[in-house]
Scaffold this motif. Structure first.
Motif, PDB file in Angstrom:
ATOM      1  N   PHE A 148       0.959  -1.398   0.003  1.00 57.01           N
ATOM      2  CA  PHE A 148       0.014   0.091  -0.128  1.00 57.01           C
ATOM      3  C   PHE A 148       0.674   1.221   0.066  1.00 57.01           C
ATOM      4  O   PHE A 148       0.518   2.154  -0.602  1.00 57.01           O
ATOM      5  CB  PHE A 148      -1.191  -0.185   1.259  1.00 57.01           C
ATOM      6  CG  PHE A 148      -2.003  -1.018   1.110  1.00 57.01           C
ATOM      7  CD1 PHE A 148      -2.799  -1.385  -0.015  1.00 57.01           C
ATOM      8  CD2 PHE A 148      -2.124  -1.915   2.212  1.00 57.01           C
ATOM      9  CE1 PHE A 148      -3.573  -2.175  -0.110  1.00 57.01           C
ATOM     10  CE2 PHE A 148      -3.109  -3.082   1.950  1.00 57.01           C
ATOM     11  CZ  PHE A 148      -3.861  -3.181   0.868  1.00 57.01           C
ATOM     12  N   LYS A 149       1.919   1.059   0.439  1.00 51.63           N
ATOM     13  CA  LYS A 149       3.068   2.296   0.589  1.00 51.63           C
ATOM     14  C   LYS A 149       3.342   2.391  -0.984  1.00 51.63           C
ATOM     15  O   LYS A 149       3.386   3.744  -1.209  1.00 51.63           O
ATOM     16  CB  LYS A 149       4.168   1.853   1.411  1.00 51.63           C
ATOM     17  CG  LYS A 149       5.027   2.768   1.939  1.00 51.63           C
ATOM     18  CD  LYS A 149       6.012   2.331   2.865  1.00 51.63           C
ATOM     19  CE  LYS A 149       6.910   3.433   3.378  1.00 51.63           C
ATOM     20  NZ  LYS A 149       8.022   2.711   4.433  1.00 51.63           N
ATOM     21  N   ALA A 150       3.581   1.528  -1.598  1.00 54.95           N
ATOM     22  CA  ALA A 150       4.141   1.622  -2.912  1.00 54.95           C
ATOM     23  C   ALA A 150       2.921   2.342  -3.790  1.00 54.95           C
ATOM     24  O   ALA A 150       3.243   2.966  -4.800  1.00 54.95           O
ATOM     25  CB  ALA A 150       4.499   0.221  -3.446  1.00 54.95           C
ATOM     26  N   ARG A 151       1.813   1.846  -3.513  1.00 53.08           N
ATOM     27  CA  ARG A 151       0.662   2.209  -4.089  1.00 53.08           C
ATOM     28  C   ARG A 151       0.516   3.866  -4.076  1.00 53.08           C
ATOM     29  O   ARG A 151       0.245   4.516  -5.084  1.00 53.08           O
ATOM     30  CB  ARG A 151      -0.734   1.508  -3.990  1.00 53.08           C
ATOM     31  CG  ARG A 151      -0.548  -0.056  -4.636  1.00 53.08           C
ATOM     32  CD  ARG A 151      -2.021  -0.655  -4.145  1.00 53.08           C
ATOM     33  NE  ARG A 151      -1.685  -2.189  -4.248  1.00 53.08           N
ATOM     34  CZ  ARG A 151      -2.389  -3.311  -3.881  1.00 53.08           C
ATOM     35  NH1 ARG A 151      -3.683  -2.851  -3.709  1.00 53.08           N
ATOM     36  NH2 ARG A 151      -1.973  -4.540  -4.346  1.00 53.08           N
ATOM     37  N   LEU A 152       0.470   4.261  -2.883  1.00 59.59           N
ATOM     38  CA  LEU A 152       0.644   5.542  -2.433  1.00 59.59           C
ATOM     39  C   LEU A 152       1.861   6.431  -3.411  1.00 59.59           C
ATOM     40  O   LEU A 152       1.467   7.587  -3.884  1.00 59.59           O
ATOM     41  CB  LEU A 152       0.782   5.871  -1.375  1.00 59.59           C
ATOM     42  CG  LEU A 152       0.931   7.374  -0.537  1.00 59.59           C
ATOM     43  CD1 LEU A 152      -0.343   8.045  -1.108  1.00 59.59           C
ATOM     44  CD2 LEU A 152       1.071   7.368   1.085  1.00 59.59           C
ATOM     45  N   GLN A 153       2.953   5.885  -3.282  1.00 59.14           N
ATOM     46  CA  GLN A 153       4.159   6.508  -3.943  1.00 59.14           C
ATOM     47  C   GLN A 153       3.841   6.469  -5.405  1.00 59.14           C
ATOM     48  O   GLN A 153       4.245   7.543  -6.101  1.00 59.14           O
ATOM     49  CB  GLN A 153       5.314   5.575  -3.610  1.00 59.14           C
ATOM     50  CG  GLN A 153       5.775   5.790  -2.257  1.00 59.14           C
ATOM     51  CD  GLN A 153       5.810   6.972  -1.434  1.00 59.14           C
ATOM     52  OE1 GLN A 153       6.406   7.779  -2.144  1.00 59.14           O
ATOM     53  NE2 GLN A 153       5.343   7.123  -0.433  1.00 59.14           N
ATOM     54  N   GLY A 154       3.324   5.569  -6.046  1.00 57.85           N
ATOM     55  CA  GLY A 154       2.949   5.526  -7.503  1.00 57.85           C
ATOM     56  C   GLY A 154       1.852   6.589  -7.846  1.00 57.85           C
ATOM     57  O   GLY A 154       2.264   7.301  -8.947  1.00 57.85           O
ATOM     58  N   TYR A 155       0.852   6.857  -7.013  1.00 51.42           N
ATOM     59  CA  TYR A 155      -0.092   7.773  -7.118  1.00 51.42           C
ATOM     60  C   TYR A 155       0.778   9.193  -7.060  1.00 51.42           C
ATOM     61  O   TYR A 155       0.521  10.042  -8.039  1.00 51.42           O
ATOM     62  CB  TYR A 155      -1.036   7.790  -6.165  1.00 51.42           C
ATOM     63  CG  TYR A 155      -1.858   8.821  -5.722  1.00 51.42           C
ATOM     64  CD1 TYR A 155      -2.848   9.687  -6.438  1.00 51.42           C
ATOM     65  CD2 TYR A 155      -1.462   9.745  -4.627  1.00 51.42           C
ATOM     66  CE1 TYR A 155      -3.404  10.712  -6.200  1.00 51.42           C
ATOM     67  CE2 TYR A 155      -2.129  11.012  -4.202  1.00 51.42           C
ATOM     68  CZ  TYR A 155      -3.373  11.443  -5.259  1.00 51.42           C
ATOM     69  OH  TYR A 155      -3.792  12.581  -4.980  1.00 51.42           O
ATOM     70  N   LYS A 156       1.674   9.445  -6.116  1.00 50.11           N
ATOM     71  CA  LYS A 156       2.264  10.557  -5.925  1.00 50.11           C
ATOM     72  C   LYS A 156       3.177  11.071  -6.931  1.00 50.11           C
ATOM     73  O   LYS A 156       3.123  12.216  -7.296  1.00 50.11           O
ATOM     74  CB  LYS A 156       3.232  10.689  -4.484  1.00 50.11           C
ATOM     75  CG  LYS A 156       2.207  10.614  -3.255  1.00 50.11           C
ATOM     76  CD  LYS A 156       3.330  10.937  -2.071  1.00 50.11           C
ATOM     77  CE  LYS A 156       2.387  11.089  -0.587  1.00 50.11           C
ATOM     78  NZ  LYS A 156       3.448  11.161   0.611  1.00 50.11           N
ATOM     79  N   SER A 157       3.759  10.032  -7.463  1.00 46.01           N
ATOM     80  CA  SER A 157       4.813  10.125  -8.450  1.00 46.01           C
ATOM     81  C   SER A 157       3.953  10.656  -9.869  1.00 46.01           C
ATOM     82  O   SER A 157       4.622  11.337 -10.342  1.00 46.01           O
ATOM     83  CB  SER A 157       5.520   9.057  -8.575  1.00 46.01           C
ATOM     84  OG  SER A 157       6.509   9.095  -9.882  1.00 46.01           O
ATOM     85  N   ALA A 158       2.886  10.073 -10.020  1.00 47.18           N
ATOM     86  CA  ALA A 158       2.111  10.353 -11.357  1.00 47.18           C
ATOM     87  C   ALA A 158       1.794  11.945 -11.264  1.00 47.18           C
ATOM     88  O   ALA A 158       1.706  12.612 -12.138  1.00 47.18           O
ATOM     89  CB  ALA A 158       0.983   9.584 -11.425  1.00 47.18           C
ATOM     90  N   ILE A 159       1.336  12.191  -9.955  1.00 45.47           N
ATOM     91  CA  ILE A 159       0.824  13.553  -9.807  1.00 45.47           C
ATOM     92  C   ILE A 159       1.718  14.461  -9.956  1.00 45.47           C
ATOM     93  O   ILE A 159       1.468  15.401 -10.567  1.00 45.47           O
ATOM     94  CB  ILE A 159       0.141  13.635  -8.399  1.00 45.47           C
ATOM     95  CG1 ILE A 159      -0.876  12.947  -8.280  1.00 45.47           C
ATOM     96  CG2 ILE A 159      -0.468  15.163  -8.145  1.00 45.47           C
ATOM     97  CD1 ILE A 159      -2.294  13.061  -8.990  1.00 45.47           C
ATOM     98  N   LYS A 160       2.965  14.295  -9.354  1.00 46.96           N
ATOM     99  CA  LYS A 160       3.948  15.296  -9.302  1.00 46.96           C
ATOM    100  C   LYS A 160       4.373  15.253 -10.985  1.00 46.96           C
ATOM    101  O   LYS A 160       4.724  16.559 -11.430  1.00 46.96           O
ATOM    102  CB  LYS A 160       5.131  14.850  -8.590  1.00 46.96           C
ATOM    103  CG  LYS A 160       4.924  15.085  -6.872  1.00 46.96           C
ATOM    104  CD  LYS A 160       5.849  14.800  -6.016  1.00 46.96           C
ATOM    105  CE  LYS A 160       5.788  14.877  -4.745  1.00 46.96           C
ATOM    106  NZ  LYS A 160       6.334  14.073  -3.841  1.00 46.96           N
TER     107      LYS A 160
END
Lengths: 341, 341
Positions: free
Chosen positions: A197-209
């Motif tokens: 779930f940590k990785a999913r959050l990171q993936g989300y953040k990365s795409a947004i940024k």
DNA sequence: CTGAAAGCGCTTACAG
DNA sequence: CTGAAAGCGCTTACAG
């Protein structure tokens, strides 16, 4: 197990041959003449001889059994994985013995003890949520019993793993929302002490940024269990935002479904007002209306790969010291819930 | 399974005792002195002694393993049953080895052969859809290995069974619709060569006849697999009826969910215009809107009962000759889809 | 209370 | 091509 079973010795007596010869004939040993083999096989059939595979396992020190530890069998994801494991194991001649940890580390430890003397040849594990220490798995290495973890795998522990790329999958899902024109994308995040779930959050953040430049942390709502009920609570919160999110990437399908239902009741149109993407491709995702865009997490394939790797490790001559991690490619399944006009 | 394992003999040597004594001490045999027991247990712990349970199984002719044959593990109903089996077996000290027949009688036969020499102590089975002949199970009786069937059980074959009362459950579901004021109740029926679906149809018919006197056979639509897709086809047919049914009892939840969705798209109000009842209490039934009234088929409990009965049969002194059938009580779960005002 | 011995049903290295 | 023998790691009836 009544004692009506015929043994090799019985067969030998009837045929006036030695048990050694019978054993070899039935195993299709090259040193035995065709004539003898046929004779033995025919008689074995005739008398309904059933080899005692426990005796054979005992003698050969090969149980041909894989142990599988899952949190719960009745969670669809795990039942798919087990199905894949059974499928591959069956074709390869291995049996699958299953245990449920019920997400309790105590029970998980008990099971590992059991498995150690059950003489399983290898073990496939999805860790209990409570498990952050892996000492109870160390013994297997000493015993030469290979381990393969899947989905919830140990961190900072050198072992074999089958995973999906959660970071990239989440990135892909979020990017999809961005490409559909969403400019205010929220995320329902899972328990951050769980690596996936940590990785999913990171993936989300990365795409947004990458696409939007800056990130609004308020759009991220963390959940504990990502249950259907928790999803509804998140949805209620989103409804109070102003402006509302026009896209939501949820860390699983339950919360996504819940969001869709709460939003629709509140008069929000999906996907026109808010697009929704889930994660896992649960059966419900193609039943909910609108059908849910989601990530296919390849559960069945995970089971196949776990069994394949484990059996390779078992059968390899010199048990390889290097651990392997197999990362499966996921797939974004686009359905109506994100099909903005 | 490397040979680094310590054996009873090794322990005996270290402690200057005989293997017999070690064996007894570890088994907590009453004839052994407390002092010796303690000494042995301490040393066993210290040296990390792990008893070889295959040797023990072999010697005692008890594998402590149950075989389970299901059509597919990834069908929620079966995963619940397996979960129940594992739960009870685990508590009682039995292992569970699972096999999928994939609804193929060929594979089912293969598996029964495998299980016969795997020396399982008992077998739990849900038959493949293709299976109408039970000869491949006869061998188990000869071997003294008890069998328990669940859900899809053999007809005209004397054996142990765990079932629910499909007739009464269907009767109850239909009667509920009648009491809610429905006067034109349709039924989506399952494959009539499968006893459970036949019984559900009979239960429906019986309730209608009791309360409404006569039965309109046109209101019964038979299905092959009761899939979500088939459900939609049935719904389309119902839409063309005039007058439309004001109540529908579906033989499973998939078709019920499908009906609800097709009807709502067509502008029919659920439950006001047409009330819908399903069967099984699948997770989706409390997600679909309106939530689905359905029959709780007690899948988990079925697994518990199957394991309990099987283990009793295994451990009974004189394997009882009489076969048992356990019928579980179902429960009608009333939700919005049938809550006519 | 403890031990010596036999044996569960196979497999396999060794011998012929 | 076949057999005699040993042994896998336990358990248990028998003896003391």
């Amino acid at each position: 197990m009544k004692d009506s079973r015929i043994t090799l010795k019985d067969l030998a007596q009837v045929l006036n041959l030695s048990p050694s010869t019978i054993s070899r004939a039935l195993a299709d040993h090259p040193a035995i003449s065709e004539a003898t083999k046929e004779k033995v096989q025919k008689k074995a059939e005739e008398l309904g001889f059933i080899p005692n595979s426990i005796a054979s396992s005992f003698r050969k020190k090969k149980s041909h059994t894989l142990g599988v530890i899952v949190p719960r069998i009745d969670i669809h994801f795990h039942s798919l994985v087990i199905s894949g494991i059974e499928e591959f194991a069956y074709k390869t001649g291995y049996n699958v013995t299953i245990f449920q940890s019920k997400d309790s580390i105590t029970r998980e430890k008990e099971i590992t003890k059991l498995l150690q003397n059950k003489m399983v040849e290898g073990v496939i594990v999805c860790l209990a949520t409570e498990t952050y220490n892996y000492d109870h798995f160390k013994k297997f290495r000493k015993l030469g019993v290979p381990l393969v973890f899947y989905d919830r795998v140990p961190s900072n522990y050198d072992t074999n793993k089958i995973v999906i790329n959660d970071f990239e999958s989440a990135f892909k899902a979020t990017e999809h929302l961005i490409k559909k024109g969403c400019t205010r994308i929220a995320h329902i995040a899972g328990n951050q002490s769980t690596p996936i779930f940590k990785a999913r959050l990171q993936g989300y953040k990365s795409a947004i940024k990458k696409h939007h430049g800056n990130l609004d942390e308020k759009l991220i709502i963390p959940c504990k269990t990502l249950s259907y009920e928790e999803g509804a609570l998140c949805a209620e919160k989103f409804l109070k935002f102003s402006p509302m999110p026009d896209g939501i990437f949820c860390a699983n399908d339950y919360t996504a479904v819940s969001v869709i239902q709460v939003f629709r009741k509140a008069g929000i149109k999906i996907p026109e007002d808010t697009a929704v993407v889930g994660f896992s491709n649960y059966p419900i995702s193609r039943v909910i209306e609108p059908h849910l865009t989601t990530i296919n997490d390849r559960a069945f394939q995970m089971g196949i790969e776990a069994a394949k790797l484990l059996i390779r490790l078992i059968e390899e001559e010199k048990k390889s010291i290097k651990s392997e991690t197999i990362t499966l490619e996921t797939e974004l399944i686009i359905r109506e819930s994100s099909m903005k006009p």
